[in-house]
Design an enzyme around this catalytic site. Structure first.
Site, mmCIF file in Angstrom:
data_model
loop_
_atom_site.group_PDB
_atom_site.id
_atom_site.type_symbol
_atom_site.label_atom_id
_atom_site.label_comp_id
_atom_site.label_asym_id
_atom_site.label_seq_id
_atom_site.Cartn_x
_atom_site.Cartn_y
_atom_site.Cartn_z
ATOM 1 N N GLU A 165 0.800 -1.232 0.000
ATOM 2 C CA GLU A 165 0.000 0.000 0.000
ATOM 3 C C GLU A 165 0.831 1.280 0.000
ATOM 4 O O GLU A 165 0.837 2.051 0.974
ATOM 5 C CB GLU A 165 -0.955 0.009 1.195
ATOM 6 C CG GLU A 165 -1.980 -1.094 1.156
ATOM 7 C CD GLU A 165 -3.089 -0.934 2.192
ATOM 8 O OE1 GLU A 165 -3.019 -0.012 3.010
ATOM 9 O OE2 GLU A 165 -4.023 -1.735 2.169
ATOM 10 N N GLU A 372 -5.404 -8.706 1.329
ATOM 11 C CA GLU A 372 -6.054 -8.312 2.580
ATOM 12 C C GLU A 372 -7.537 -8.096 2.306
ATOM 13 O O GLU A 372 -7.916 -7.588 1.245
ATOM 14 C CB GLU A 372 -5.495 -6.988 3.141
ATOM 15 C CG GLU A 372 -4.141 -7.107 3.777
ATOM 16 C CD GLU A 372 -3.614 -5.771 4.331
ATOM 17 O OE1 GLU A 372 -4.420 -4.943 4.790
ATOM 18 O OE2 GLU A 372 -2.391 -5.587 4.295
#
Ligand code: BG6
Length: 467
Positions: A165, A372
């Site tokens: 991320e 995720e």
């Protein structure tokens, strides 16, 4: 018949700073988060990862639980300062051994390791001495770190991700000032982000030159944006949001270049990113083998004439989140018909199917891992049992949504709920729980299986048929 391929990787994920603890054990250097979380006013009620779930000392117990859960794969990250405590110099062999033992333990149970190299914990020495991600020197440092990982673990790890991320650690670190190093400057954010892309490309290049037998990818937030109305202004604002949040972070690693229009906008308005000779070629020649996507929510977007700020709900008080955005560009607004978590994240499983198919359309049939996905909640404890039924409901719907994308032809190869065990949420403390395993803080961090543990066990056993 299950829609999931028979070798589908049912897994779960964690990250070093959030789970390991042992922040100063066995020669580990300080990370940027070890320092930042101890500064007043930076995290929810001053929480930090000094001890976290103490996974560093209890990893064998945790891996045994992973095996009991039936996990086929485990996504974890390596703490860079555990391996390189200083800017340069000696490798901390005790740190290398920790991950080596962890990998061996996983393989003993037939659990495939997926290793993330950077999940936000930077050696503080690199921040202090060279200026962290703002300096091009970090590219060499990262490549040296990646090389060590390949040398020591490349014989056993087949699934690698360079960064987790980038939008979050560069956006919150350099644009909104909520993560270390706490900078608020779009120009510096964009240049730091460029160095991440180049460090990634270099690490991919080295991976291939060294002939590591495996696949290497990049992990991004997957957040579909939809306009709040069909008005031309909202639709335009939404297109811009999608370009900033998605294309800016996916194009460089899957196409080897920035989205042209946005690049021109950034360079005209702010003069960044500045390319060094060779950067463009390096990006072009080092496309990922797969993309990891972290999906939690969708965002509704509106044209923005008033809001300039990023006040997020970090307390879990539903409704305390504010609209966020850049005045004149776009803002993220609440969907009046949406379902929301206590942290004001929209629960929208269809968005996962949708977003996977948007990836598929823009980049072709690239292999995808859902790296995720999960529900952050304050789990109820009834008669000593952790009854996290809302988590089961959330995961069920998102697994179904993943199945829908597979039916539509997407090459999704694995699903890693966040998180295997309860751990530290960066800005929300320990009260925002995600795990299948509860940690009893009052009882020496004893592990306890939640209701969702048994449920996910059945999901895995049935290859996604029994939901
Ligand atoms: C992702 C991160 O942003 O989402 C994780 O990769 C993080 O590290 C997770 O914990 C959930 O976010 P939060 O803010 O609820 O902890």
């Amino acid at each position: 018949m299950s829609v999931f391929p028979k070798d589908f990787l049912w897994g779960a994920a964690t990250a070093s700073y959030q789970v390991e603890g042992a922040h100063d054990a066995d020669g580990k250097g300080l990370s940027n988060w070890d320092v930042y979380s101890h500064l007043p006013g930076t995290t929810y009620m001053g929480t930090n990862g000094d001890v976290a779930a103490d996974h560093y000392h209890r990893f064998k117990e945790d891996v045994a639980l992973m095996a009991e859960l039936g996990m086929k794969s485990y996504r974890f990250s390596v703490s860079w300062p555990r391996l390189f405590p200083k800017r340069r110099g000696e490798v901390n062999e005790a740190g290398v051994k920790f991950y080596s033992d962890l990998i061996d333990e996983l393989l003993k149970y037939g659990i495939e390791p997926m290793l993330t190299m950077y999940h936000w914990d930077l050696p503080q020495a690199l921040q202090d001495e060279i200026g962290g991600w703002e300096s091009r020197e970090i590219i060499d440092a990262f490549e040296g770190y990646a090389r060590l990982l390949y040398e020591r673990y490349g014989d056993r790890v087949k699934l690698w991700a360079t960064f987790n991320e980038t939008i979050v650690f560069t956006g919150l670190g350099y644009l909104t000032g909520m993560h270390p190093p706490g900078v608020k400057d779009p120009k510096r954010a964009i240049q730091a982000c460029h160095h991440v892309f180049i460090a990634h490309a270099r690490a991919v290049e080295t991976f291939r030159k060294m002939g590591v037998q495996g696949q290497i990818g990049f992990v991004n937030v997957l957040q579909p944006n939809d306009p709040i109305t069909n008005s031309a202004e909202d639709v335009k604002a939404c297109e811009l949001a999608e370009a900033c949040f998605t294309h800016w972070f996916y194009d460089p690693v899957l196409k080897g270049e920035y989205p042209a229009e946005l690049l021109a906008m950034a360079q005209t308005a702010l003069g960044v990113p500045v390319f060094a000779p060779g950067d463009a070629e390096l990006m072009k020649n080092n496309i990922c083998d797969f993309i990891g996507v972290n999906y939690y929510k969708r965002e509704m977007v509106a044209a923005n004439y008033d809001v300039d700020g990023f006040e997020m709900n970090t307390s879990g008080q539903k409704g305390s989140g504010k609209e966020l955005g850049w005045k004149g560009l776009f803002k993220l607004v609440r969907n009046p018909n949406g379902r929301y978590t206590d942290w004001d994240w929209e629960i929208y499983p269809e968005g996962l199917t949708d977003a996977i198919m948007r990836i598929n359309k823009r980049y072709g049939n690239v292999p995808i891992y859902i790296t995720e996905n999960g529900l952050g909640a304050k789990d109820p404890i009834v008669n000593g049992e952790v009854l996290d039924q809302p988590r089961i409901d959330y995961l069920r719907e998102h697994i179904q949504a993943t199945g829908e994308a597979i039916k539509l032809g997407a090459d999704v190869r694995g699903y890693y709920p966040w998180s295997f065990i309860d751990l530290l949420s960066w800005l929300n403390g320990y009260q925002k729980q995600y795990g299948f395993v509860y940690i009893d803080q009052a009882n020496g961090l004893a592990r306890k299986k939640k209701l969702s543990f048994g449920w996910y066990q059945d999901v895995i056993r049935s290859n996604g048929e029994k939901l």
